[in-house]
Scaffold this motif. Structure first.
Motif, mmCIF file in Angstrom:
data_model
loop_
_atom_site.group_PDB
_atom_site.id
_atom_site.type_symbol
_atom_site.label_atom_id
_atom_site.label_comp_id
_atom_site.label_asym_id
_atom_site.label_seq_id
_atom_site.Cartn_x
_atom_site.Cartn_y
_atom_site.Cartn_z
ATOM 1 N N LYS A 85 0.835 -1.202 0.000
ATOM 2 C CA LYS A 85 0.000 0.000 0.000
ATOM 3 C C LYS A 85 0.871 1.254 0.000
ATOM 4 N N MET A 86 1.931 1.237 0.808
ATOM 5 C CA MET A 86 2.834 2.387 0.865
ATOM 6 C C MET A 86 3.591 2.564 -0.455
ATOM 7 N N THR A 87 4.079 1.471 -1.028
ATOM 8 C CA THR A 87 4.842 1.600 -2.276
ATOM 9 C C THR A 87 3.957 2.021 -3.438
ATOM 10 N N SER A 88 2.660 1.712 -3.368
ATOM 11 C CA SER A 88 1.770 2.144 -4.445
ATOM 12 C C SER A 88 1.564 3.660 -4.420
ATOM 13 N N ARG A 89 1.871 4.297 -3.294
ATOM 14 C CA ARG A 89 1.725 5.752 -3.181
ATOM 15 C C ARG A 89 2.964 6.516 -3.632
ATOM 16 N N ILE A 90 4.053 5.825 -3.831
ATOM 17 C CA ILE A 90 5.299 6.484 -4.216
ATOM 18 C C ILE A 90 5.208 6.904 -5.679
ATOM 19 N N GLU A 91 5.478 8.158 -5.926
ATOM 20 C CA GLU A 91 5.470 8.669 -7.294
ATOM 21 C C GLU A 91 6.860 8.530 -7.885
#
Length: 106
Positions: A85-91
């Motif tokens: 979930k956190m890595t999916s937020r990384i641009e």
């Protein structure tokens, strides 16, 4: 007959203990079995009858280990979901195209 009954239970517990040991080893060294999960999944034997009383402590110990391994697997799955979930937020800038400037003169 009693020896066969006890022997059957001992064999069943041996197999179950090897299965939980494999899971514990996988949890201890997560990279070792990441691509190759255990092939032989333990199946409960049929028609064994009641567990011999002298094997009860061993069976209880195996159950305790299984529950601890299941709890650790659940904890790691939760951590993996949180990490995903956190890595999916990384641009990264690759997927999103934004204008560099806006020409307001028009």
């Amino acid at each position: 007959m009693t020896t066969d009954w006890r022997g059957a239970w001992t064999t069943a517990l041996d197999e179950l203990e090897m299965d939980v040991s494999a899971v514990e080893a996988m949890l201890a060294d997560e990279h070792r079995h990441a691509d190759t999960p255990p092939a032989d999944i333990w199946k409960p034997p049929t028609e064994l009858g009641a567990l011999p009383l002298d094997l009860r402590p061993r069976a209880d110990g195996i159950l305790t280990r299984q529950l601890a391994a299941a709890e650790e697997i659940a904890r790691r799955l939760t951590a993996n979901r949180q990490q995903a979930k956190m890595t999916s937020r990384i641009e990264t800038g690759e997927a999103i195209k934004r204008p560099i400037y806006l020409d307001c003169a028009m």
